[in-house]
Design a protein around this motif. Structure first.
Motif, PDB file in Angstrom:
ATOM      1  N   ARG A  86       0.821  -1.219   0.000  1.00 48.75           N
ATOM      2  CA  ARG A  86       0.000   0.000   0.000  1.00 48.75           C
ATOM      3  C   ARG A  86       0.857   1.272   0.000  1.00 48.75           C
ATOM      4  O   ARG A  86       1.766   1.428   0.813  1.00 48.75           O
ATOM      5  N   GLY A  87       0.557   2.158  -0.931  1.00 47.87           N
ATOM      6  CA  GLY A  87       1.216   3.463  -0.955  1.00 47.87           C
ATOM      7  C   GLY A  87       2.605   3.461  -1.593  1.00 47.87           C
ATOM      8  O   GLY A  87       3.260   4.492  -1.657  1.00 47.87           O
ATOM      9  N   ASP A 129       5.075   3.009  -4.877  1.00 46.28           N
ATOM     10  CA  ASP A 129       4.969   3.108  -6.343  1.00 46.28           C
ATOM     11  C   ASP A 129       5.892   2.156  -7.094  1.00 46.28           C
ATOM     12  O   ASP A 129       5.730   1.951  -8.297  1.00 46.28           O
TER      13      ASP A 129
END
Ligand SMILES: [Zn+2]
Length: 326
Positions: free
Chosen positions: A130-131, A133
């Motif tokens: 999560r979060g 890239d």
């Protein structure tokens, strides 16, 4: 009313494996509100499976009293960008227009992808990734698959088959894989390959293999789970097999890290769940053997969603479809 307006719609996620079909209703925070699990009919006819999915959707919606805006599917198959299942050795399907057929029956927008790609999305959007890239997700189960997210985008490749991380070669002319190649990562660390390696080791080292053999009953019944059980008991041969598996897995991770320079590698799947110690082994070796610049900010962690990653990820893809809709 303001709160109502801000609520994002619910979506449905479907995970189709070789033998089961799971349908789940998921909210915009990635929470699984309800899941309906069924076994795939023995003939694996597309029409019957589609009927099972439609029935599963109805159960999810009626049990929760909710509506869904879109549906995502992860299927153990090669899927093209139009949602046509090009080929699935597990299901025996060729050229099944799954997206088109389901949209017609459900009256909902549908997105179809490969099951491992869906699970990768799940871990990226709502799990350990999560979060982040730039990450690589590697699922080590019976087979080995995964995905790479680079610059906030899932690498899909020229013909949508990108991210087949289980089939990177770790040993030229090595063990025969289930793909046309030899020496793939999967041919050493996939559940089926661990079983084969363990069976060969018992044949060669019959004395050291006694515990594995007695746990399984016969050589043919020795699986990766047997190895994990014997490892827990401190069995020497199981320990050697696990340590060897750690080195093979690390060889794959080093290549992935050098090639894609992720900030995060997420390791999941049944083999990792059964032998989580593999993560530390991979960390230690990767730290020493990958390029210095590639490991500078690297973290290696366990996947968070377990067996629900496929359903949650497919629903996340559907959420993405809703978000992009005009
Ligand atoms: Zn292969």
């Amino acid at each position: 009313m303001v709160q109502k307006k801000m609520d994002k719609p619910l979506t449905l996620g479907v995970d189709i494996g070789g033998t089961k079909v799971n349908v789940g209703l998921v909210d915009a925070a990635g929470r699984l509100l309800f899941v309906h699990k069924s076994l795939i009919h023995a003939t694996k006819e597309p029409e019957m499976l589609i009927a099972d999915i439609v029935a599963g959707v109805e159960v999810c919606l009626s049990k929760t009293g909710q509506e869904a805006k879109a549906l995502g599917i992860g299927v153990a198959a090669q899927v093209d960008l139009k949602g046509v299942v090009r080929g699935s050795p597990n299901l025996g399907w060729r050229n099944v227009p799954l997206k088109k057929k389901l949209e017609k029956q459900l009256g909902l927008p549908v997105v179809v992808t490969n099951d491992v790609r869906a699970a990768t999305w799940g871990e990226w959007r709502y799990g350990s990734g999560r979060g982040v890239d730039d990450l690589a997700v590697l699922f080590v189960g019976t087979g080995v698959g995964g995905g790479v997210i680079s610059g906030g985008k899932v690498l899909s490749g020229c013909t949508n088959s990108g991210g087949e991380l289980g089939h990177i070669t770790i040993i030229s002319d090595g063990r025969k894989c289930r793909c046309p190649n030899k020496g793939c990562l999967e041919a050493y660390v996939g559940g089926w390959a661990i079983a084969e390696r363990a069976q060969e080791a018992i044949r060669t080292l019959s004395n050291e293999g006694r515990r594995l053999l007695s746990l399984a009953g016969s050589i043919k019944q020795v699986t990766a789970v047997t190895v994990s059980q014997a490892y827990r008991e401190g069995d020497l041969l199981a320990r050697l097999l696990v340590e060897e598996t750690g080195r093979y897995l690390a060889a794959g991770v080093v290549s992935i890290v050098n090639a894609f320079n992720p900030c995060l590698v997420v390791l999941g799947g049944g083999v990792i769940e059964g032998i989580p110690e593999l993560i530390q082994m991979v960390k230690d070796i990767t730290r020493n053997r990958a390029l210095e610049a590639a490991v500078e900010k690297l973290e290696i962690v366990k996947a968070a969603l377990g067996g629900d990653a496929g359903v949650i990820g497919a629903a996340a893809l559907a959420q993405d479809l809703v978000d992009k809709a005009p």
